[in-house]
Scaffold this active site. Structure first.
Site, PDB file in Angstrom:
ATOM      1  N   MET A 129       0.845  -1.190   0.000  1.00 46.48           N
ATOM      2  CA  MET A 129       0.000   0.000   0.000  1.00 46.48           C
ATOM      3  C   MET A 129       0.892   1.256   0.000  1.00 46.48           C
ATOM      4  O   MET A 129       1.809   1.328  -0.800  1.00 46.48           O
ATOM      5  CB  MET A 129      -0.991  -0.039   1.164  1.00 46.48           C
ATOM      6  N   SER A 130       0.607   2.215   0.861  1.00 47.78           N
ATOM      7  CA  SER A 130       1.343   3.484   0.795  1.00 47.78           C
ATOM      8  C   SER A 130       2.785   3.383   1.259  1.00 47.78           C
ATOM      9  O   SER A 130       3.519   4.377   1.151  1.00 47.78           O
ATOM     10  CB  SER A 130       0.611   4.559   1.602  1.00 47.78           C
TER      11      SER A 130
END
Lengths: 441, 441
Positions: free
Chosen positions: A158-159
């Site tokens: 993800m981030s």
């Protein structure tokens, strides 16, 4: 477009929904199924030949990234979307050293905001943990897999992808290939009329750009939706005339305010940074990750990145990788670029990142669980007594580096809600407690 | 649907178009660009950030698998479609041994059907070769990369995937997990009303099923198009009511004739076989390939397989893999399941395959370049003096095993036309000439 609840957002939107400023500092998960009940092995997603309809996980994104299906999907992104390899090369991996410590599970901490004390072991379920790795003094002291993950699996970062992109950019800055004081338009002329054009590379790296960018999920015309449509790797629907791909979308983003005045966590900054570093190196972010990190660090597994319809890797959130390989990234950050006796990038790189960003600028964004922190080169600085800093991704991903305790923690998770502020109360104090425990041994 | 020329077929249809019975035995490539002129590095596909429109390779399949773009695509399938990993595991690879022989390039042969003598080196370009590996007495004597491929790349195996599926099935037969005399409907009841239901597993393995299946590309209602639509991993268009995925499509195939009477090369047999072996093992073909082969043979790279919209791997053509790893498969076939001092499957497996299929049944299909041959467990038997047999895939893929010469040849290629009968005239005699050369040393 129908209204979607935050947990049923399309994947790309999900990637963006990290760390909302106003999230309450509490650990409850409302009415969601528990980690045990929602374990994808328990629910039997995608089992059977063919899987029966009620066990299928498919396009569209609003289906495959909804909870609890999302707990399967985070280990299977490539089976749903085109991806690009982050090659580890073809040599032998360099195994991590082990010194497992069976006392860690019993380490106790008090969640942020009060509440009953909790053990480390209890926190794993509370946070829907899929993989947990603790490295102390360079050796694995704790390793745990659950849910969809095992030692040969890959999990959506993800981030945390942003921190990889930021690390690459910082390496290029220190090596003199990228001038972080330059205006973005000087490097990527296509961005001259966008908000990014007048920002400096450093403002993009630290996310202090002033962008007119709405994430109001209830508004079908919100930028988050336009961005998602542009970024989708699927063929565009008939009649679609919007931007196609990350690069085209970025050109449409307008300025709102003055660059440099406030931290504003927007994924599109990382996509712009991906464009910048690809332009100066003539290499994609996936290739750079392979050349500079994955193929140099004795990685066990290839990673991969999702791509848009033109093959551009999603620099802001598209990476999937193995737990131990993310541990190797943590060790590189902890040990100033050194791993397995080699210096993979200059010490100055982590020195710059650990110095942190502007705390006042950061404070304006109002992150309850990260008070006193800052953001630098796409890494989160806690500025606590241990000098801890972290990569963070929605649904509970983290690479947490504690230089004082000589400790790295990597967590991969599939928390039902896309708000790390909901997970921090049972994570950040737990990490501190483990650090204290390891230092006291 | 508009008429498409064979080279502009959608990818899945392209996978099927192997080895047409009526193709002329000649090596000319009509008006196609040469291997050198069509080299994807030369043409600069997908270079630049972003690539300019004329350099882009994207969906739909009729674009990305058209020549010369296809010469880039064969190394980048995963960037255009969802895929499933064929894991090599996380241990150290077992490097191949080397004894390079610089005399091979000058080996000369006369193409089938006459014509001027040609050197081995010349044949590489004539066949649009992307990768060529020759193993003799277990060591690499020749290795060559061109076009889109290098030693860390993966290339579409095309219909060689069938031989991998067939090998898995033969292993299960020999191990007693699969009864090749059983009716398919006894194993996969869902196929009871289809043509496969009344066939035996062995008839599916040897492609002697009698199927009502049209590959008339000019007919938009031809089965090949219905199959392609069903198998596409992209979301189905609005209003689509046909089968979704390989398994649903297979249930619609009707019988035409009597099973066992004639060889009929139809990819859907392999998809049916994939279903059969997944049902008896409760594992996908990708997982079986990993567990039985890739993770056991010291592979250098993971492979991967394309999937349909429900995650089913394309057993008939979806594999991509590294050149050397396919060489390891060749060594396993040559050495009756032994590699690196270990017996990965019983000797009886290759014994069964090398015994070959029914030559009379094979002859009815009229393969000019493979006269006197047969097909067994999805491998092509030449029944020549050397007892050679091969995996073969459109556009020139092969794993060619010559037990007499103790030789394996792996070729990965991107020949403009989807007809191996066009490539055989400058390949099969070349392989024989190299075998003779190596044996005479």
């Amino acid at each position: 477009m129908k209204r979607l609840t935050p947990i049923a957002l399309p994947l790309l939107a999900g990637f963006l929904a990290a760390l909302g400023p106003a999230a309450p500092a509490c650990a409850q998960t409302d009415s969601y199924m528990s980690a045990e009940a929602s374990d994808p092995r328990q629910l039997g997603w995608m089992t059977g030949f063919p899987p029966p309809p009620e066990k299928l996980i498919m396009q569209p994104e609003s289906d495959f990234f909804s909870f609890p299906k999302m707990r399967w999907t985070v280990c299977h992104i490539r089976e749903l979307m085109p991806t690009r390899q982050v090659s580890r090369g073809i040599g032998a991996p360099v195994p991590l050293e082990y010194a497992l410590d069976d006392g860690i599970d019993a380490v106790t901490f008090t969640p942020m905001g009060g509440g009953e004390p909790m053990t480390w072991e209890e926190s794993l379920s509370a946070n829907y943990t899929d993989g947990m790795l603790i490295l102390h003094e360079g050796r694995v002291v704790y390793e745990h897999y659950s849910g969809c993950l095992d030692e040969t699996g890959k999990h959506a970062a993800m981030s945390m992808t942003k921190s990889m992109t930021g690390l690459l950019a910082e390496i290029l800055v220190v090596e003199g290939q990228l001038d972080d004081t330059a205006q973005v338009s000087a490097i990527v002329p296509e961005l001259v009329d966008s908000a990014f054009g007048s920002a400096t590379v450093r403002q993009v790296m630290d996310m202090t750009t002033a962008l007119d960018y709405s994430e109001d999920y209830a508004d079908p015309e919100a930028d988050i939706w336009l961005y998602s449509k542009a970024a989708s790797p699927l063929p565009k629907p008939e009649g679609y005339e919007g931007p196609n791909g990350y690069f085209e979308y970025l050109q449409t983003v307008k300025q709102d305010g003055v660059h440099g005045e406030a931290f504003g966590y927007r994924t599109i900054n990382t996509d712009a940074l991906g464009w910048i570093i690809s332009r100066v190196t003539d290499k994609s972010v996936a290739q750079l990750l392979s050349e500079r990190l994955w193929s140099q660090m004795g990685a066990e597994q290839d990673g991969y990145m999702t791509v848009d319809a033109k093959g551009t890797p999603f620099a802001g959130g598209g990476l999937s990788a193995g737990l131990r390989d993310l541990g190797r990234i943590g060790l590189l950050m902890l040990n100033d670029g050194k791993l397995n006796g080699e210096q993979l990038f200059p010490e100055k790189v982590t020195e710059n990142i650990r110095a942190g960003g502007d705390k006042e600028v950061f404070a304006k964004a109002g992150y309850n669980t990260l008070e006193g922190g800052s953001y630098r080169s796409m890494w989160w600085l806690l500025h606590n007594e241990h000098g801890a800093f972290a990569a963070r991704g929605v649904h509970g991903q983290t690479i947490y580096v504690d230089p004082t305790a000589d400790m790295v923690i990597v967590r991969l998770a599939s928390f039902p809600v896309a708000k790390n502020a909901r997970i921090d109360p049972t994570s950040l104090p737990a990490y501190q407690a483990v650090a204290d425990y390891l230092m006291s041994k």
